[in-house]
Write an enzyme that holds these catalytic residues in place. Structure first.
Site, short mmCIF file in Angstrom:
data_model
loop_
_atom_site.label_atom_id
_atom_site.label_comp_id
_atom_site.label_asym_id
_atom_site.label_seq_id
_atom_site.Cartn_x
_atom_site.Cartn_y
_atom_site.Cartn_z
N HIS A 54 0.89 -1.08 0.05
CA HIS A 54 0.25 -0.01 0.18
C HIS A 54 0.90 1.36 -0.25
O HIS A 54 1.86 0.98 0.95
CB HIS A 54 -0.18 0.24 1.28
CG HIS A 54 -1.70 -0.52 1.33
ND1 HIS A 54 -1.33 -1.85 2.06
CD2 HIS A 54 -3.40 -0.96 1.18
CE1 HIS A 54 -2.98 -3.05 2.80
NE2 HIS A 54 -3.24 -2.10 1.50
N ASP A 57 2.19 1.86 3.22
CA ASP A 57 3.42 0.85 3.93
C ASP A 57 4.51 1.36 4.07
O ASP A 57 5.21 0.89 4.04
CB ASP A 57 3.18 -0.76 2.68
CG ASP A 57 1.84 -0.85 3.22
OD1 ASP A 57 0.78 -1.10 4.63
OD2 ASP A 57 1.41 -1.99 2.76
N MET A 88 2.71 -5.59 -7.51
CA MET A 88 1.00 -5.34 -7.22
C MET A 88 0.98 -4.10 -6.26
O MET A 88 2.49 -4.06 -5.52
CB MET A 88 0.88 -6.05 -7.06
CG MET A 88 -1.22 -6.50 -6.01
SD MET A 88 -1.37 -5.67 -4.55
CE MET A 88 -1.74 -7.03 -3.68
N GLU A 181 -11.25 -6.73 -4.95
CA GLU A 181 -11.21 -7.61 -3.54
C GLU A 181 -11.96 -7.28 -2.76
O GLU A 181 -12.44 -6.91 -1.78
CB GLU A 181 -9.18 -7.46 -3.38
CG GLU A 181 -9.53 -8.60 -1.83
CD GLU A 181 -8.12 -8.74 -0.77
OE1 GLU A 181 -7.58 -7.67 -1.77
OE2 GLU A 181 -8.18 -8.58 -0.21
N LYS A 183 -14.38 -8.75 -0.02
CA LYS A 183 -14.66 -9.47 1.34
C LYS A 183 -16.57 -8.88 2.12
O LYS A 183 -16.71 -7.52 1.71
CB LYS A 183 -13.79 -9.05 2.20
CG LYS A 183 -13.43 -9.12 3.29
CD LYS A 183 -12.14 -8.54 4.12
CE LYS A 183 -11.91 -9.12 5.31
NZ LYS A 183 -11.56 -8.60 6.33
N GLU A 217 -9.46 -13.36 -1.78
CA GLU A 217 -8.66 -14.09 -0.99
C GLU A 217 -9.31 -15.16 -0.24
O GLU A 217 -10.47 -15.37 -0.15
CB GLU A 217 -8.22 -12.67 0.03
CG GLU A 217 -7.81 -12.96 1.53
CD GLU A 217 -7.67 -12.42 2.45
OE1 GLU A 217 -6.78 -11.32 1.64
OE2 GLU A 217 -7.69 -12.47 3.29
N HIS A 220 -11.95 -14.41 2.59
CA HIS A 220 -12.96 -13.97 2.90
C HIS A 220 -13.81 -14.45 2.46
O HIS A 220 -15.08 -13.94 3.01
CB HIS A 220 -12.54 -12.73 1.57
CG HIS A 220 -11.19 -11.50 2.88
ND1 HIS A 220 -10.78 -10.68 1.34
CD2 HIS A 220 -10.87 -11.34 3.36
CE1 HIS A 220 -9.79 -9.83 1.94
NE2 HIS A 220 -9.83 -10.82 3.12
N ASP A 245 -4.68 -13.78 -3.70
CA ASP A 245 -4.14 -13.95 -2.27
C ASP A 245 -4.89 -15.30 -1.08
O ASP A 245 -5.74 -15.49 -1.12
CB ASP A 245 -5.43 -12.52 -1.19
CG ASP A 245 -4.25 -11.22 -1.91
OD1 ASP A 245 -3.88 -10.86 -2.49
OD2 ASP A 245 -5.28 -10.15 -1.18
N ASP A 255 -11.78 -12.43 11.02
CA ASP A 255 -10.46 -12.22 9.66
C ASP A 255 -9.10 -13.14 10.63
O ASP A 255 -8.17 -11.74 11.57
CB ASP A 255 -10.23 -10.99 9.59
CG ASP A 255 -9.42 -11.59 8.63
OD1 ASP A 255 -8.95 -11.48 8.01
OD2 ASP A 255 -9.68 -9.73 7.77
N ASP A 257 -6.44 -14.77 8.62
CA ASP A 257 -5.27 -14.58 7.98
C ASP A 257 -4.53 -15.36 8.58
O ASP A 257 -2.95 -14.60 8.19
CB ASP A 257 -4.43 -12.76 7.80
CG ASP A 257 -5.53 -11.87 6.82
OD1 ASP A 257 -6.13 -12.53 6.21
OD2 ASP A 257 -5.54 -11.17 7.61
N ASP A 287 -1.64 -13.54 1.25
CA ASP A 287 -1.62 -12.19 2.17
C ASP A 287 -2.14 -12.55 3.82
O ASP A 287 -3.38 -12.76 3.70
CB ASP A 287 -2.99 -11.55 1.66
CG ASP A 287 -3.52 -10.55 2.58
OD1 ASP A 287 -2.65 -9.81 3.00
OD2 ASP A 287 -4.57 -9.87 1.99
C1 GLT Z 1 -5.56 -5.85 4.44
C2 GLT Z 1 -6.35 -6.69 4.33
C3 GLT Z 1 -6.33 -7.80 2.60
C4 GLT Z 1 -6.10 -6.57 1.43
C5 GLT Z 1 -4.61 -5.91 1.10
C6 GLT Z 1 -5.35 -4.95 0.52
S1 GLT Z 1 -4.43 -5.08 3.01
O1 GLT Z 1 -4.42 -6.54 4.96
O2 GLT Z 1 -6.61 -7.85 4.71
O3 GLT Z 1 -7.68 -8.61 2.46
O4 GLT Z 1 -5.60 -7.83 0.09
O5 GLT Z 1 -5.99 -3.47 0.33
MN MN Z 2 -6.40 -9.74 0.31
MN MN Z 3 -7.87 -10.47 4.22
#
Ligand code: GLT
Ligand code: MN
Ligand code: MN
Length: 387
Positions: A54, A57, A88, A181, A183, A217, A220, A245, A255, A257, A287
């Site tokens: 980003h 970042d 990206m 993306e 979510k 992702e 998500h 992702d 969430d 991750d 991600d």
């Molecule tokens: C954030 C989010 C991700 C996105 C990123 C892109 S940032 O961490 O949880 O799923 O891909 O903005």
């Molecule tokens: Mn993501």
């Molecule tokens: Mn995420």
């Protein structure tokens, strides 16, 4: 077999992923921030192809122009030294308080305009670093309160923003491919365009739909209890899988991750198999982040683990494709009938008439078992190393 990642595997991480400092809504950071240049060198040593970011970042939101240039030139030096790419880039349209009720979809026209300005500056940065894909994750593009009547307006505002930014990209000669993306929720109660199918439907309404695809992702769709492999199949069918992702997640939880393959190993396997079988040529972006319990060593264990698991599952996919018993079951499962297929494939008056006249043995069709129990057990055997 070593399962050592190489740049040719096109594995990428975000600065925000391995750089995650272990903060959560209930707890303070558990790790020190890592300098972007250090992250780039470490990821390169581990065999990654590139690093994504980003705008903020790398460059703080309140940096002056000269501070920005100094930061960017030091980062570029690290990229050159390490041979790492930035495939990206994306915009942080979610951390600052200005975006607390959304960015492109905010009900406030001033915030919408500011979001577009910030995205243009961030696209300039991404282009300077060589990025070809531009992701839009609408983290704050959503609502808790729908009484303001923004749900319909939000879609129109999002369309305006994407049309605007696509034209900006072309006029600047950046020629980005944009990846939306989806979510379903978090950080908003409900996020607009919550799933891959919603994003695909929306893309068709844009001025230049060919420039837009998706960046699905794993976590998500999984959070919402949906089947990620099915979502990816639909994106591939539409020619819209521009980026992916990879991570993991328990269904119905916050969430998480998690490290790729940490939780839903069979789905991860079927995903890798789908990507490999269909020749997905884009970046495989992890991600995710190390658990909050971990120190820096745990962060690199996490990064190594994501890539190792992908490569092990790729090996398992090759084994699955070469397994004669498994392939025989699949061949029997996919019953072929040339003459009936030629009638049902495309419409004609005569095909319709012939199909209506055909006599089917309905009882026999209903009696046959497709062999899926055996197939699924062999898949489990294979994943557990028993074949
Ligand atoms: C954030 C989010 C991700 C996105 C990123 C892109 S940032 O961490 O949880 O799923 O891909 O903005
Ligand atoms: Mn993501
Ligand atoms: Mn995420």
């Amino acid at each position: 077999m070593a399962f050592d990642p190489l740049p040719e595997h096109h594995f990428t991480f975000g600065l925000w992923t391995v750089g995650n400092i272990g903060r959560d809504p209930f707890g303070n950071p558990t790790r020190q921030p890592l300098a972007p240049e250090y992250i780039v060198h470490k990821l390169s040593e581990l065999g990654a192809y590139g690093v994504n970011l980003h705008d903020n970042d790398l460059v703080p939101i309140d940096a002056t122009a000269s501070e920005r240039d100094a930061i960017v030139s030091s980062f570029k030096k690290a990229l050159v030294e390490s041979g790492m790419k930035v495939p990206m880039a994306t915009t942080n349209l979610f951390s600052d308080a200005a975006f607390k009720d959304g960015a492109f979809t905010n009900a406030n026209a001033q915030i919408r305009a500011y979001a577009i300005q910030k995205a243009m500056n961030s696209m300039d940065l991404g282009a300077e670093l060589g990025a070809e894909t531009y992701v839009f994750w609408g983290g704050r593009e959503g609502a808790e309160v729908d009484a303001g009547g923004n749900a319909l307006d939000a879609i129109a505002h999002m369309r305006e923003a994407f049309n605007f930014l696509a034209s900006y990209s072309q006029e600047q000669g950046y020629n980005y491919r944009f990846a939306l993306e989806p979510k379903p929720n978090e950080p908003r109660g409900d996020i607009y365009l919550p799933v891959v199918g919603a994003a695909l439907g929306f893309i068709a309404t844009l001025e230049q739909p060919h420039l837009f695809g998706v960046n699905p992702e794993f976590a998500h769709e999984t959070m919402a209890g949906l089947n990620f492999v099915h979502a990816i199949a639909q994106a591939i069918d539409a020619g819209k899988l521009f980026h992916i992702d990879l991570n993991d997640q328990k269904m119905g939880r916050f969430d998480q991750d998690l490290r790729f393959g940490a939780e839903n190993i069979k789905s991860a396997f079927l995903l890798v198999k789908l990507l490999e079988d269909t020749g997905y040529a884009g970046m495989k972006h992890f991600d995710a982040h190390a658990l909050r319990t971990e120190d820096e060593a745990g962060v690199w264990d996490f990064a190594r683990g994501c890539m190792r698991t992908y490569l092990m599952l790729k090996e398992k996919a090759a084994q699955f494709n070469a397994d004669a018993e498994i392939q025989a079951i699949i061949a029997a499962y996919k019953v072929k009938d040339e003459s009936l297929s030629s009638l049902s494939k495309s419409y004609s008056t005569s095909n319709a008439a012939a199909l209506k006249a055909h006599s089917f043995d309905r009882a026999a069709l209903g009696a046959r078992g497709p062999g899926l129990e055996r197939l699924d057990q062999l898949t489990v055997d294979l994943l557990l190393g028993m074949r």
